[in-house]
Write an enzyme that holds these catalytic residues in place. Structure first.
Site, PDB file in Angstrom:
ATOM      1  N   LYS A 179     -14.188  68.004  46.784  1.00 30.06           N
ATOM      2  CA  LYS A 179     -14.081  66.409  47.086  1.00 30.06           C
ATOM      3  C   LYS A 179     -15.204  65.585  46.140  1.00 30.06           C
ATOM      4  O   LYS A 179     -15.578  66.149  45.284  1.00 30.06           O
ATOM      5  CB  LYS A 179     -14.619  66.445  48.433  1.00 30.06           C
ATOM      6  CG  LYS A 179     -13.707  67.006  49.592  1.00 30.06           C
ATOM      7  CD  LYS A 179     -12.297  66.149  49.524  1.00 30.06           C
ATOM      8  CE  LYS A 179     -11.341  66.640  50.760  1.00 30.06           C
ATOM      9  NZ  LYS A 179     -10.517  67.964  50.441  1.00 30.06           N
TER      10      LYS A 179
HETATM   11  C1  LIG Z   1      -7.084  64.212  54.195  1.00 33.63           C
HETATM   12  C2  LIG Z   1      -7.816  65.503  54.590  1.00 33.63           C
HETATM   13  N1  LIG Z   1      -8.328  65.509  55.646  1.00 33.63           N
HETATM   14  C3  LIG Z   1      -8.850  66.685  56.376  1.00 33.63           C
HETATM   15  C4  LIG Z   1      -9.529  67.735  55.440  1.00 33.63           C
HETATM   16  C5  LIG Z   1     -10.206  68.648  55.858  1.00 33.63           C
HETATM   17  O1  LIG Z   1     -11.351  68.701  55.286  1.00 33.63           O
HETATM   18  P1  LIG Z   1     -12.417  70.307  55.215  1.00 33.63           P
HETATM   19  O2  LIG Z   1     -11.509  70.774  54.118  1.00 33.63           O
HETATM   20  O3  LIG Z   1     -13.731  70.021  54.830  1.00 33.63           O
HETATM   21  O4  LIG Z   1     -12.074  70.956  56.477  1.00 33.63           O
HETATM   22  C6  LIG Z   1      -9.233  67.233  54.246  1.00 33.63           C
HETATM   23  C7  LIG Z   1      -9.656  68.329  52.820  1.00 33.63           C
HETATM   24  O5  LIG Z   1      -9.703  69.374  52.679  1.00 33.63           O
HETATM   25  C8  LIG Z   1      -8.472  66.210  53.471  1.00 33.63           C
HETATM   26  O6  LIG Z   1      -7.954  66.155  52.410  1.00 33.63           O
END
Ligand SMILES: Cc1ncc(COP(=O)(O)O)c(C=O)c1O
Length: 357
Positions: A179
């Site tokens: 990110k």
């Molecule tokens: C749009 C979106 N929502 C939710 C997530 C979930 O985040 P995480 O991977 O930190 O659980 C991500 C990224 O991975 C994402 O790009």
């Protein structure tokens, strides 16, 4: 190969992790508290609650809003599956609304037709770092008294009409390794509502306010201070990273001539988590990806399939759905490297590769 994403790990991040190890305070200590404080500054909100991931941030936000079985949540099918899975975790039903062609985000003009007496919330996604049309969405939310959850996992630092994403409704952020700022793994919820913030804190930590007195069902979604330390160091870099991403996107926009480049509407501040072009008019995306990769350019396809066609949603009966703009985008999009670690030579290689398509 120029990678599609690359985490920046500097001396500050390394030193901060060592500091935590030496302190012996490994979970939700001072680094997590300071990380939360920095997020309130980034998002101009009163409260921020750190969690283990963007996924758990979404899960906690839905639970803390009391969304559950029998409720419907309006959302986009063009997203990372976590956005939709979080709705399923709480037993609610996702209701998919098609996206806008120019922004790839949920189309507010189609939302009202999807609202029923069961609709409780809108879970929107600021995809690729580009804010949704928050004026239109907030107006609908007010009219129908709906909760707004902003999946800003890809959009930390983005603004709509000068106001940070994550400050309109409940913000949910990811600090996953790729990110715009990262902690390895980590998440954050932002809000201005003190009661809601308190519920989030309790759900994050087994429903406890007082040690070993559990006032509600909760989970272990506490961030470790090792991760928080990395995330904290990265919050100090956010402004610089965003400027470099914007400059990289501007360079690509002004030098790519063979395909249409992504535009940004006035008043929308894009933070370029992804820089995404399209193979329009039936262009062969697989062949284009192959050519770019052969030229040493990493690519990503975010996302190759609508959420409603993933196996578990088909099993739930969503298989019949077909939303035209989404159906088109899943076949056309290609994301190119835009991250802050690109060199001028990398940018020129990307331009040359795309202009040869
Ligand atoms: C749009 C979106 N929502 C939710 C997530 C979930 O985040 P995480 O991977 O930190 O659980 C991500 C990224 O991975 C994402 O790009």
């Amino acid at each position: 190969m120029i990678p599609i994403s690359k985490p920046f790990i500097g001396e500050e991040e390394k030193r901060a992790v060592l500091e935590v190890l030496e302190s012996g305070m490994l979970v939700q200590g001072p680094k997590a508290a300071k990380l939360e404080e920095n997020f309130t500054a980034i998002c101009s909100t009163q409260y921020a609650i750190a969690t283990t991931s963007g996924t758990t941030a979404l899960h906690v936000a839905l639970l803390a809003h009391g969304i559950g079985p029998g409720d419907e949540v309006i959302t986009t099918p063009f997203t990372f599956m976590a956005s939709v899975n979080a709705i399923l975790y709480v037993g609610a039903r996702p209701v998919f609304v098609d996206i806008e062609e120019d922004s790839f985000n949920i189309n507010p003009a189609l939302m009202e037709a999807a609202i029923t007496p069961k609709t409780k919330a809108i879970l929107l996604v600021h995809l690729y770092g580009y804010p949704c049309n928050m004026d239109a969405i907030m107006e609908i939310a007010r009219k129908y008294n709906l909760v707004v959850i902003e999946d800003a996992c890809q959009a930390v630092g983005a603004r709509f009409q000068g106001r940070p994403v994550g400050s309109f409704g409940t913000g949910c952020f990811s600090l996953y390794a790729t990110k715009n700022i990262m902690a390895g793994e980590g998440g954050m919820i932002t809000t201005n509502d003190p009661d809601f913030a308190q519920r989030c804190r309790m759900i994050r930590n087994h429903g406890m306010q007082r040690r070993y007195y559990h006032d509600m069902l909760g989970y272990n979604f506490r961030i470790s201070d090792l991760h928080a330390a990395i995330g904290l160091a990265q919050t100090e870099r956010l402004e610089h990273f965003t400027e470099v991403r914007k400059a990289n996107a501007a360079f690509l926009n002004s030098h790519i001539t063979r395909v249409k480049t992504p535009g940004v509407r006035p008043g929308y501040e894009h933070v370029w988590h992804q820089y995404t072009i399209r193979m329009e008019h039936g262009g062969d995306r697989d062949a284009a990806v192959k050519k770019l990769n052969e030229a040493g350019i990493g690519t990503g396809v975010f996302y190759p399939i609508p959420a409603y066609r993933q196996a578990h949603l088909v099993a739930m009966g969503f298989g019949y759905l077909s939303l035209p703009v989404t159906e088109c985008m899943v076949n056309e999009v290609i994301s190119l490297p835009v991250h802050p670690l690109l060199s001028q030579m990398d940018l020129e290689t990307i331009v040359e590769g795309v202009n040869k398509l």
